[in-house]
Design a protein around this motif. Structure first.
Motif, PDB file in Angstrom:
ATOM      1  N   TYR A 164      -2.122   6.216  -7.999  1.00  0.00           N
ATOM      2  CA  TYR A 164      -1.900   6.432  -6.569  1.00  0.00           C
ATOM      3  C   TYR A 164      -3.229   6.705  -5.864  1.00  0.00           C
ATOM      4  O   TYR A 164      -3.495   6.172  -4.776  1.00  0.00           O
ATOM      5  CB  TYR A 164      -0.944   7.603  -6.363  1.00  0.00           C
ATOM      6  N   ILE A 165      -4.049   7.570  -6.465  1.00  0.00           N
ATOM      7  CA  ILE A 165      -5.346   7.901  -5.869  1.00  0.00           C
ATOM      8  C   ILE A 165      -6.210   6.648  -5.760  1.00  0.00           C
ATOM      9  O   ILE A 165      -6.886   6.424  -4.748  1.00  0.00           O
ATOM     10  CB  ILE A 165      -6.050   8.990  -6.706  1.00  0.00           C
ATOM     11  N   ARG A 166      -6.187   5.821  -6.799  1.00  0.00           N
ATOM     12  CA  ARG A 166      -6.986   4.591  -6.778  1.00  0.00           C
ATOM     13  C   ARG A 166      -6.558   3.690  -5.627  1.00  0.00           C
ATOM     14  O   ARG A 166      -7.398   3.159  -4.903  1.00  0.00           O
ATOM     15  CB  ARG A 166      -6.824   3.863  -8.105  1.00  0.00           C
ATOM     16  N   ASN A 208       0.842  -1.186   0.000  1.00  0.00           N
ATOM     17  CA  ASN A 208       0.000   0.000   0.000  1.00  0.00           C
ATOM     18  C   ASN A 208       0.884   1.245   0.000  1.00  0.00           C
ATOM     19  O   ASN A 208       1.769   1.389   0.835  1.00  0.00           O
ATOM     20  CB  ASN A 208      -0.880  -0.009   1.266  1.00  0.00           C
ATOM     21  N   GLU A 209       0.657   2.153  -0.969  1.00  0.00           N
ATOM     22  CA  GLU A 209       1.537   3.297  -1.131  1.00  0.00           C
ATOM     23  C   GLU A 209       1.486   4.248   0.059  1.00  0.00           C
ATOM     24  O   GLU A 209       2.370   5.072   0.244  1.00  0.00           O
ATOM     25  CB  GLU A 209       1.172   4.054  -2.415  1.00  0.00           C
ATOM     26  N   SER A 210       0.427   4.174   0.840  1.00  0.00           N
ATOM     27  CA  SER A 210       0.343   5.058   2.001  1.00  0.00           C
ATOM     28  C   SER A 210       1.219   4.554   3.143  1.00  0.00           C
ATOM     29  O   SER A 210       1.450   5.271   4.113  1.00  0.00           O
ATOM     30  CB  SER A 210      -1.105   5.154   2.494  1.00  0.00           C
ATOM     31  N   GLY A 211       1.701   3.291   3.035  1.00  0.00           N
ATOM     32  CA  GLY A 211       2.526   2.733   4.107  1.00  0.00           C
ATOM     33  C   GLY A 211       1.720   2.401   5.344  1.00  0.00           C
ATOM     34  O   GLY A 211       2.261   2.104   6.387  1.00  0.00           O
ATOM     35  N   ARG A 212       0.383   2.432   5.254  1.00  0.00           N
ATOM     36  CA  ARG A 212      -0.445   2.205   6.430  1.00  0.00           C
ATOM     37  C   ARG A 212      -0.514   0.709   6.730  1.00  0.00           C
ATOM     38  O   ARG A 212      -0.779  -0.099   5.848  1.00  0.00           O
ATOM     39  CB  ARG A 212      -1.855   2.752   6.189  1.00  0.00           C
ATOM     40  N   ILE A 269     -10.614   2.790  -4.711  1.00  0.00           N
ATOM     41  CA  ILE A 269     -11.641   2.966  -5.731  1.00  0.00           C
ATOM     42  C   ILE A 269     -11.052   2.616  -7.086  1.00  0.00           C
ATOM     43  O   ILE A 269      -9.834   2.591  -7.260  1.00  0.00           O
ATOM     44  CB  ILE A 269     -12.224   4.398  -5.742  1.00  0.00           C
ATOM     45  N   SER A 270     -11.919   2.342  -8.054  1.00  0.00           N
ATOM     46  CA  SER A 270     -11.454   1.894  -9.358  1.00  0.00           C
ATOM     47  C   SER A 270     -10.973   3.060 -10.205  1.00  0.00           C
ATOM     48  O   SER A 270     -11.226   4.233  -9.916  1.00  0.00           O
ATOM     49  CB  SER A 270     -12.585   1.174 -10.092  1.00  0.00           C
ATOM     50  N   THR A 271     -10.295   2.711 -11.295  1.00  0.00           N
ATOM     51  CA  THR A 271      -9.808   3.722 -12.232  1.00  0.00           C
ATOM     52  C   THR A 271     -10.965   4.530 -12.821  1.00  0.00           C
ATOM     53  O   THR A 271     -10.877   5.757 -12.958  1.00  0.00           O
ATOM     54  CB  THR A 271      -9.006   3.048 -13.361  1.00  0.00           C
ATOM     55  N   ASN A 272     -12.059   3.841 -13.155  1.00  0.00           N
ATOM     56  CA  ASN A 272     -13.220   4.541 -13.724  1.00  0.00           C
ATOM     57  C   ASN A 272     -13.841   5.507 -12.717  1.00  0.00           C
ATOM     58  O   ASN A 272     -14.274   6.604 -13.080  1.00  0.00           O
ATOM     59  CB  ASN A 272     -14.271   3.533 -14.189  1.00  0.00           C
ATOM     60  N   THR A 273     -13.892   5.090 -11.439  1.00  0.00           N
ATOM     61  CA  THR A 273     -14.449   5.963 -10.408  1.00  0.00           C
ATOM     62  C   THR A 273     -13.579   7.198 -10.213  1.00  0.00           C
ATOM     63  O   THR A 273     -14.089   8.317 -10.056  1.00  0.00           O
ATOM     64  CB  THR A 273     -14.591   5.204  -9.077  1.00  0.00           C
ATOM     65  N   VAL A 274     -12.264   7.005 -10.235  1.00  0.00           N
ATOM     66  CA  VAL A 274     -11.351   8.147 -10.128  1.00  0.00           C
ATOM     67  C   VAL A 274     -11.585   9.108 -11.284  1.00  0.00           C
ATOM     68  O   VAL A 274     -11.684  10.329 -11.100  1.00  0.00           O
ATOM     69  CB  VAL A 274      -9.884   7.671 -10.112  1.00  0.00           C
ATOM     70  N   ALA A 275     -11.694   8.557 -12.498  1.00  0.00           N
ATOM     71  CA  ALA A 275     -11.901   9.395 -13.681  1.00  0.00           C
ATOM     72  C   ALA A 275     -13.210  10.164 -13.591  1.00  0.00           C
ATOM     73  O   ALA A 275     -13.285  11.355 -13.953  1.00  0.00           O
ATOM     74  CB  ALA A 275     -11.878   8.524 -14.935  1.00  0.00           C
ATOM     75  N   THR A 276     -14.255   9.521 -13.101  1.00  0.00           N
ATOM     76  CA  THR A 276     -15.555  10.191 -12.962  1.00  0.00           C
ATOM     77  C   THR A 276     -15.467  11.349 -11.979  1.00  0.00           C
ATOM     78  O   THR A 276     -15.984  12.448 -12.230  1.00  0.00           O
ATOM     79  CB  THR A 276     -16.621   9.187 -12.499  1.00  0.00           C
ATOM     80  N   HIS A 277     -14.806  11.117 -10.829  1.00  0.00           N
ATOM     81  CA  HIS A 277     -14.664  12.183  -9.834  1.00  0.00           C
ATOM     82  C   HIS A 277     -13.856  13.355 -10.386  1.00  0.00           C
ATOM     83  O   HIS A 277     -14.205  14.521 -10.178  1.00  0.00           O
ATOM     84  CB  HIS A 277     -13.991  11.634  -8.569  1.00  0.00           C
ATOM     85  N   ILE A 278     -12.776  13.052 -11.086  1.00  0.00           N
ATOM     86  CA  ILE A 278     -11.953  14.131 -11.645  1.00  0.00           C
ATOM     87  C   ILE A 278     -12.741  14.933 -12.674  1.00  0.00           C
ATOM     88  O   ILE A 278     -12.639  16.166 -12.734  1.00  0.00           O
ATOM     89  CB  ILE A 278     -10.664  13.542 -12.265  1.00  0.00           C
ATOM     90  N   LYS A 279     -13.542  14.263 -13.466  1.00  0.00           N
ATOM     91  CA  LYS A 279     -14.391  14.951 -14.441  1.00  0.00           C
ATOM     92  C   LYS A 279     -15.351  15.907 -13.737  1.00  0.00           C
ATOM     93  O   LYS A 279     -15.548  17.056 -14.162  1.00  0.00           O
ATOM     94  CB  LYS A 279     -15.176  13.930 -15.265  1.00  0.00           C
ATOM     95  N   LEU A 318      -5.206  15.418  -3.353  1.00  0.00           N
ATOM     96  CA  LEU A 318      -4.169  14.547  -3.896  1.00  0.00           C
ATOM     97  C   LEU A 318      -3.668  15.046  -5.250  1.00  0.00           C
ATOM     98  O   LEU A 318      -2.467  15.008  -5.538  1.00  0.00           O
ATOM     99  CB  LEU A 318      -4.710  13.121  -4.027  1.00  0.00           C
ATOM    100  N   LEU A 319      -4.591  15.503  -6.091  1.00  0.00           N
ATOM    101  CA  LEU A 319      -4.190  16.039  -7.393  1.00  0.00           C
ATOM    102  C   LEU A 319      -3.313  17.280  -7.227  1.00  0.00           C
ATOM    103  O   LEU A 319      -2.329  17.467  -7.949  1.00  0.00           O
ATOM    104  CB  LEU A 319      -5.422  16.374  -8.230  1.00  0.00           C
ATOM    105  N   ALA A 320      -3.694  18.136  -6.249  1.00  0.00           N
ATOM    106  CA  ALA A 320      -2.932  19.358  -6.014  1.00  0.00           C
ATOM    107  C   ALA A 320      -1.514  19.046  -5.549  1.00  0.00           C
ATOM    108  O   ALA A 320      -0.597  19.841  -5.747  1.00  0.00           O
ATOM    109  CB  ALA A 320      -3.646  20.237  -4.990  1.00  0.00           C
ATOM    110  N   LYS A 321      -1.334  17.871  -4.941  1.00  0.00           N
ATOM    111  CA  LYS A 321      -0.010  17.458  -4.503  1.00  0.00           C
ATOM    112  C   LYS A 321       0.775  16.766  -5.604  1.00  0.00           C
ATOM    113  O   LYS A 321       1.895  16.321  -5.383  1.00  0.00           O
ATOM    114  CB  LYS A 321      -0.128  16.520  -3.301  1.00  0.00           C
ATOM    115  N   GLY A 322       0.147  16.662  -6.784  1.00  0.00           N
ATOM    116  CA  GLY A 322       0.827  16.030  -7.898  1.00  0.00           C
ATOM    117  C   GLY A 322       0.702  14.527  -7.950  1.00  0.00           C
ATOM    118  O   GLY A 322       1.428  13.867  -8.703  1.00  0.00           O
TER     119      GLY A 322
END
Length: 517
Positions: free
Chosen positions: A475-477, A233-237, A482-492, A466-470
């Motif tokens: 990574y967000i997924r 897990n990229e968060s290291g949690r 959440i799935s890639t499609n869900t991330v894309a929908t939120h960003i839209k 997260l986007l503002a942090k680059g």
């Protein structure tokens, strides 16, 4: 659904200059948009299991409830005892198992439930063996089907579940409108077919959604069983076991709730005082109320919190007991509506809660749903047996004594309600780490100000930070499960609300907001 949402959006945009009812319109639009973007028919299959419960125990299709409680039926007693054992045993047996799309279990479990329904229906004319067989098959089939649904839905995005599971209550509402209008034989066949529909959708879930990823609780690593690859897990949690004592507390509280509901149900007898054209008005009102609350849950729920659930369920439970102890049909009508509505909503929230534990703490969905529902069924069985005893008591004083004792028990249980939800704590900690670890907190505060000004949702704000942090979309997924499609929908949606078209524009906007005095 896309056509309905498109028509609504077009109409709403044309009339947007009229501010009367704009807030209500925005809420409806948000609901339709969320359903349109996340809803998949196969994910509401658990609703057909809940509809089966309504048909079997909420109508006289299977059990003759005229003047008696269903716990006087031998098939019900066998089923109630079997389902307790099946939930506990199945939860532990499947806690580390994987069910693939070629497994026979998604076929066998609903088929056993369907066959058991028919045997329970024909049991009185076929003898004691049919009665016992029907009870065993319905108990084991219901428990195993529920466990399999938890395992299947554990691989689905949280945001999809938050729409699909509450919307599953529409299946029960539909059955409550259709079943009473059918002849008894036809209604019985429909009741037996419902588990088969659920099974077909269950197979589709395993086939299309794949197996749920598992996490190594000790290391925090994550493995995707479909690919066999391990990723940290990229968060290291690190995933802990703080959910275990919380789940046990939740299970005990569920036992108390269903002890009360079971006791009251056992003392009810069917009555025509609140029926119309063969429809039980209490069931209709409670099903409509449950669907309404489910829609509100989809619209306004930020996180599933069982701690919050118990804080509002317990007072209603005390109110239902107080009404039950009053004589008269109106009081019993109110008790029935309260109990049925709470029962449906608890089913919805229990699934959401268990799946949240599985996704955020690495818990076994099968084990969690098995333990929680096992305690639920212990409460139902104990409550019905206690109700049968109090109903057969000679003095009415005994009924009121038990009722008052149950009120005291519920009041005592309210003290044990956990103050914090481990799922909410874990997600809050994750959200705070976004702002406190390696990124300037000013960006997070800037995103919160933008949220208030532009109407971003809580999830959209998390992603905006997260986007503002680059951060990248993968990574967000991984961070938010959440799935890639869900991330894309939120960003839209974020870009649309902010009037921008790229991640670079978002970063510029947030940096400008952060530097503003």
């Amino acid at each position: 659904m896309k056509f309905i949402y498109g028509c609504y959006t077009s109409y709403h945009e044309k009339g947007r200059k009229n501010q009367i009812g704009a807030n209500v319109g925005d809420g409806i639009g948000a609901l339709l948009g969320r359903i349109e973007s996340t809803f998949k028919l196969r994910h509401v299959g658990i609703g057909f299991v809940w509809a089966w419960l309504y048909c079997v125990y909420g109508t006289p299709v299977l059990f003759d409830t005229t003047g008696v409680s269903i716990n006087a039926d031998g098939s019900w007693i066998v089923s109630a005892a079997t389902v307790v054992v099946a939930f506990f045993a199945g939860g532990f047996a499947f806690r580390r198992k994987r069910v693939g799309p070629r497994s026979p279990l998604p076929i066998l479990a609903p088929s056993a439930l369907s066959l058991g329904t028919l045997l329970s229906l024909l049991g009185p004319s076929m003898g004691e063996v049919a009665v016992v067989s029907g009870g065993v098959l319905t108990g084991a089939g219901y428990a195993l089907t529920s466990i399999l649904w938890a395992m299947a839905l554990a691989s689905v995005d949280v945001e999809e579940l938050e729409a699909a599971i509450p919307l599953s209550t529409f299946v029960t509402l539909f059955c409550s409108l259709i079943i009473p209008a059918l002849q008894t034989e036809v209604a019985a066949v429909v009741s037996a077919v419902l588990p088969l529909i659920s099974g077909a959708l269950l197979i589709e879930c395993f086939r299309k959604d794949g197996a749920a990823p598992t996490r190594d609780v000790a290391s925090g690593a994550r493995s995707d069983r479909t690919s066999g690859e391990w990723r940290r897990n990229e968060s290291g949690r690190r995933h802990d076991r703080t959910w275990v004592p919380y789940l046990l507390k939740v299970s005990v509280l569920l036992l108390v709730i269903y002890l009360v509901i079971g006791w009251e149900a056992a003392n009810f007898s069917s009555s025509n005082a609140f029926s119309l054209l063969n429809y039980d008005l209490a069931s209709l009102v409670s099903n409509f109320a449950a669907v309404l609350f489910a829609i509100l849950l989809v619209l306004f729920s930020k996180r599933v919190s069982f701690s919050g659930l118990f804080r509002w369920v317990m007072p209603f439970l005390i109110a239902s007991l107080a009404l039950f102890l009053f004589p008269g049909s109106f009081a019993h009508f109110g008790t029935s509506v309260i109990n049925s509505t709470c029962d449906t909503l608890i089913e919805v929230l229990l699934f959401l809660f268990v799946l949240s534990l599985a996704k955020t703490h690495g818990a076994s969905a099968a084990l969690c749903i098995g333990l929680a529902n096992g305690f639920v069924q212990v409460g139902v069985l104990a409550g019905n047996l206690l109700g049968r005893f109090s109903a057969e008591a000679a003095a009415p004083f005994d009924l009121h004594s038990i009722g008052l004792a149950l009120i005291a028990l519920v009041a005592l249980a309210m003290i044990a309600i956990p103050q914090k939800d481990p799922v909410a704590d874990d997600l809050s900690a994750a959200g705070s780490s976004l702002a406190a670890d390696s990124v300037d907190e000013a960006l997070a505060r800037a995103c919160l100000r933008i949220q208030k000004r532009c109407g971003l949702s809580d999830r959209e704000t998390e992603i905006a930070v997260l986007l503002a942090k680059g951060r990248t979309r993968p990574y967000i997924r991984e961070q938010l499960f959440i799935s890639t499609n869900t991330v894309a929908t939120h960003i839209k949606h974020i870009y649309g609300k902010l009037g921008i078209h790229s991640k670079e524009e978002l970063i510029d906007m947030v940096n400008s907001e952060a530097s503003a005095k």
